[in-house]
Enzyme design. Structure first.
Site, PDB file in Angstrom:
ATOM      1  N   HIS A  93       0.854  -1.185   0.000  1.00  0.00           N
ATOM      2  CA  HIS A  93       0.000   0.000   0.000  1.00  0.00           C
ATOM      3  C   HIS A  93       0.890   1.236   0.000  1.00  0.00           C
ATOM      4  CE1 HIS A  93      -3.542   2.425   0.704  1.00  0.00           C
ATOM      5  NE2 HIS A  93      -2.864   3.070   1.636  1.00  0.00           N
TER       6      HIS A  93
ATOM      7  N   GLU B 247     -10.381  -6.275   6.717  1.00  0.00           N
ATOM      8  CA  GLU B 247     -10.508  -4.813   6.768  1.00  0.00           C
ATOM      9  C   GLU B 247      -9.472  -4.193   5.828  1.00  0.00           C
ATOM     10  OE1 GLU B 247     -10.801  -1.264  10.106  1.00  0.00           O
ATOM     11  OE2 GLU B 247     -10.358  -3.305  10.731  1.00  0.00           O
TER      12      GLU B 247
HETATM   13  C1  GRF Z   1       1.420   0.771  -6.245  1.00  0.00           C
HETATM   14  O1  GRF Z   1       1.665   2.092  -5.858  1.00  0.00           O
HETATM   15  C2  GRF Z   1       0.883  -0.020  -5.089  1.00  0.00           C
HETATM   16  O2  GRF Z   1       1.390   0.390  -3.852  1.00  0.00           O
HETATM   17  C3  GRF Z   1      -0.587   0.270  -5.164  1.00  0.00           C
HETATM   18  O3  GRF Z   1      -0.875   0.304  -6.540  1.00  0.00           O
HETATM   19  C4  GRF Z   1       0.299   0.668  -7.276  1.00  0.00           C
HETATM   20  C5  GRF Z   1       0.532  -0.408  -8.281  1.00  0.00           C
HETATM   21  O4  GRF Z   1       1.538  -0.092  -9.196  1.00  0.00           O
HETATM   22  N1  GRF Z   1      -1.350  -0.689  -4.406  1.00  0.00           N
HETATM   23  P1  GRF Z   1       2.123  -1.239 -10.162  1.00  0.00           P
HETATM   24  O5  GRF Z   1       0.941  -1.837 -10.900  1.00  0.00           O
HETATM   25  O6  GRF Z   1       2.833  -2.248  -9.326  1.00  0.00           O
HETATM   26  O7  GRF Z   1       3.043  -0.528 -11.102  1.00  0.00           O
END
Ligand code: GRF
Length: 199
Positions: free
Chosen positions: A117, A151
């Site tokens: 995240h 969650e």
């Molecule tokens: C990343 O910033 C990740 O943290 C979030 O979505 C984005 C995905 O980027 N959950 P990618 O598809 O890995 O380039």
């Protein structure tokens, strides 16, 4: 062989970083592990092409195909689970997978489901994390790898990386700075988990 299944929805840069690390650090030899498949909920996800270029097995479970079901989310999750379970994964990795999963899905993969995240959790769960960090006047931002629970964006924190927020930052600039760290911490956590799992 311990199978890792990666779920994506978009660009797949984290997926690509994981695949690179697996090759560079010889996960097959060191952990008897491999990236067995990359599965997207979006047929047009650019990450699918990246994965295919690496010779990886890919699949699509299009969430839109379940829109007509009585419970579209449960139906999609059941289909996704069936696709993932073909590989009997030791680890299911959400790498930019932009769907909220049902408690049933999460319970099915308890202990083997992780997510990245783009914020320093528990701050800024959900979307638009970078703009929200800028708007809040944060001096630092970052990324979190965590276990997935029912969650959203909760669950045990496994690793975090911190970057500065600069006065000139836009959400895009900050996202790019955070992303370089995502690409480091995500493969590292996966390698640690694989190393700790019985063969
Ligand atoms: C990343 O910033 C990740 O943290 C979030 O979505 C984005 C995905 O980027 N959950 P990618 O598809 O890995 O380039």
């Amino acid at each position: 062989m311990k199978n890792v299944v990666i779920l994506i929805s978009g660009g797949g840069s984290n997926m690509a970083a994981i695949v690179r690390a697996a090759q560079r650090d010889d996960w097959a030899g060191r952990y008897q592990a491999q990236v067995a498949a990359v599965i997207s909920n979006k047929p047009e996800a650019p990450g699918l092409v990246l994965a295919q270029e690496q010779g990886l097995t890919t699949a699509v479970v299009n969430h839109q195909a379940f829109a007509h079901e009585t419970d579209p989310r449960a139906a999609f999750d059941a289909a996704l689970m069936a696709a993932v379970d073909q590989y009997q994964p030791s680890l299911v990795v959400l790498a930019g997978f932009m769907r909220i999963l049902t408690p049933g899905f999460v319970a099915h993969y308890a202990g083997r489901l992780i997510n990245i995240h783009p914020s320093l959790l528990p701050a800024f769960t959900g979307l638009h994390t970078h703009q929200r960090a800028i708007d809040a006047g944060c001096q630092f931002a970052g990324a979190t790898v965590h276990r997935v629970t029912a969650e959203l964006d909760h669950g045990e924190i496994l690793a975090q990386a911190v970057v500065p927020v600069l006065p000139t930052d836009t959400a895009g600039l900050l996202a790019a700075r955070v992303m370089t760290q995502e690409h480091l911490i995500f493969p590292r956590v996966i390698a640690q988990l694989l190393a700790s799992m019985p063969g």
